[in-house]
Design a protein around this motif. Structure first.
Motif, PDB file in Angstrom:
ATOM      1  N   LYS A  45     -27.527  -9.143  -2.155  1.00  0.00           N
ATOM      2  CA  LYS A  45     -27.060  -7.843  -2.627  1.00  0.00           C
ATOM      3  C   LYS A  45     -25.984  -7.277  -1.714  1.00  0.00           C
ATOM      4  N   PHE A  46     -25.112  -6.489  -2.291  1.00  0.00           N
ATOM      5  CA  PHE A  46     -24.058  -5.868  -1.513  1.00  0.00           C
ATOM      6  C   PHE A  46     -23.573  -4.632  -2.261  1.00  0.00           C
ATOM      7  N   ASN A  47     -22.759  -3.840  -1.591  1.00  0.00           N
ATOM      8  CA  ASN A  47     -22.173  -2.636  -2.190  1.00  0.00           C
ATOM      9  C   ASN A  47     -20.676  -2.809  -2.315  1.00  0.00           C
ATOM     10  N   LEU A  48     -20.150  -2.501  -3.464  1.00  0.00           N
ATOM     11  CA  LEU A  48     -18.714  -2.560  -3.721  1.00  0.00           C
ATOM     12  C   LEU A  48     -18.238  -1.161  -4.089  1.00  0.00           C
ATOM     13  N   PHE A  49     -17.522  -0.530  -3.147  1.00  0.00           N
ATOM     14  CA  PHE A  49     -17.058   0.849  -3.338  1.00  0.00           C
ATOM     15  C   PHE A  49     -18.219   1.777  -3.703  1.00  0.00           C
ATOM     16  N   GLY A  50     -19.365   1.541  -3.046  1.00  0.00           N
ATOM     17  CA  GLY A  50     -20.525   2.387  -3.280  1.00  0.00           C
ATOM     18  C   GLY A  50     -21.395   1.953  -4.438  1.00  0.00           C
ATOM     19  N   LEU A  51     -20.935   0.942  -5.195  1.00  0.00           N
ATOM     20  CA  LEU A  51     -21.703   0.466  -6.344  1.00  0.00           C
ATOM     21  C   LEU A  51     -22.581  -0.704  -5.923  1.00  0.00           C
ATOM     22  N   VAL A  58     -22.683 -10.291 -10.686  1.00  0.00           N
ATOM     23  CA  VAL A  58     -21.229 -10.372 -10.537  1.00  0.00           C
ATOM     24  C   VAL A  58     -20.700 -11.621 -11.237  1.00  0.00           C
ATOM     25  N   LEU A  59     -21.413 -12.738 -11.092  1.00  0.00           N
ATOM     26  CA  LEU A  59     -21.020 -13.959 -11.803  1.00  0.00           C
ATOM     27  C   LEU A  59     -20.992 -13.733 -13.312  1.00  0.00           C
ATOM     28  N   VAL A  60     -22.007 -13.047 -13.823  1.00  0.00           N
ATOM     29  CA  VAL A  60     -22.087 -12.792 -15.269  1.00  0.00           C
ATOM     30  C   VAL A  60     -20.916 -11.914 -15.709  1.00  0.00           C
TER      31      VAL A  60
END
Length: 336
Positions: A45-51, A58-60
């Motif tokens: 898991k990670f956060n991208l711009f707070g998301l 992400v792959l999907v």
């Protein structure tokens, strides 16, 4: 929780996405197979711009955007037209998503519920659309199944490395890189059944060897989790296959009896273990599940129409004073 805070991991995932994008551009089937193989990566898991995101979803999303760019939008419109013709399916689909949307937006923990909505409902639905539109032949279906089996075999192999290096839970169970042994078992058990079935369905000798070896490897990892529910499920599936399945013969009781003997021998090794002896004690996992079920019914009585919001069960069960709590913390899904 697995949080991506290392540049090395970011580079790895970026490279994986690049390869995924290149192969998906060539053929949507490749993307679906890769998505199936990378299914266990939802734990990263990670956060991208707070998301909040996880690697699998992400792959999907990547695959869906690539599919749209390759004429998928027209196919999706046609697919929705075909779905509308099946009124029962359409009604069920609408009710399902309306229900989860209402429950999400009325949740008192919107971030958690919205994370479950996008990761557990929207992403799988997008993948369903691609599969429905692009996967047409038995060979394509078999390739997806093979990717799932390869994924399960890889997870089982890594899990066995954990086992032989002594990295187990406090009660001696195999969890590997999952949050609990039950999580590992829930992922591997269905794939073990799938692999065993493909041994009989495949006409290719090399494929039979691959699926057979994968089935044994995965079943071994499932056994070492000591998840009695998963083991009972595998035994039940095998019983149905041998006694009622298409491949059953006049000697169908012999493999079933042999399997039963093997299972009894394996579980006899646990006869003196603490987990086996406390199977139905007040501190057993079964007793905890009974409490969880009772608590769920109590929550349902007060929230029978709108629900409590996806992903909030653990917090509700721990915060509500009038609920008899399980011995351990309530079960909880991934937050994203």
């Amino acid at each position: 929780m697995f949080i991506i805070d290392s540049y090395l991991k970011i580079v790895f995932f970026a490279a994986s996405l690049a390869v995924f994008a290149v192969l998906s551009r060539k053929k949507s089937e490749y993307g679906v197979c890769l998505a199936a193989f990378f299914l266990p990566f939802y734990i990263f898991k990670f956060n991208l711009f707070g998301l909040p995101l996880n690697f699998f979803e992400v792959l999907v999303y990547f695959l869906f955007l690539i599919w749209l760019s390759r004429g998928g939008f027209e196919k999706m419109i046609k697919l929705f037209s075909e779905i509308k013709e099946n009124r029962t399916f359409t009604a069920g689909l609408i009710l399902f998503f309306v229900g989860v949307l209402i429950s999400t937006f009325l949740s008192d923990d919107l971030r958690t519920s919205a994370g479950i909505l996008k990761g557990w409902f929207i992403a799988p639905f997008l993948l369903f659309l691609i599969i429905k539109a692009e996967i047409k032949t038995e060979n394509q279906i078999k390739n997806i199944f093979a990717a799932l089996v390869a994924s399960g075999a890889a997870v089982a192999a890594v899990s066995l490395v954990y086992y032989f290096s002594g990295r187990l839970t406090f009660d001696g169970r195999l969890a590997a890189f999952y949050l609990s042994p039950n999580h590992l078992a829930m992922f591997l058990a269905p794939i073990s059944v799938l692999a065993a079935g493909l041994v009989f369905l495949s006409q290719n000798r090399r494929e039979k060897i691959f699926f057979g070896a994968a089935s044994v490897l995965i079943a071994a990892a499932v056994y070492l989790t000591y998840s009695y529910g998963a083991c009972a499920a595998l035994f039940s599936a095998a019983a149905v296959f041998f006694l009622l399945g298409h491949f059953a013969s006049k000697l169908k009781f012999l493999p079933f009896l042999a399997l039963t003997a093997v299972i009894l021998i394996l579980f006899s090794f646990q006869n003196g273990g603490e987990r086996f002896q406390n199977l139905f004690s007040e501190r057993s996992s079964f007793a905890s599940r009974v409490m969880i079920w009772k608590s769920a019914f109590l929550i349902l009585k007060d929230n029978w129409f709108f629900g409590i919001g996806p992903g909030t069960f653990q917090r509700i069960i721990l915060d509500t004073k009038n609920i008899s709590r399980p011995i351990w913390n309530g079960p909880f899904p991934s937050r994203i």
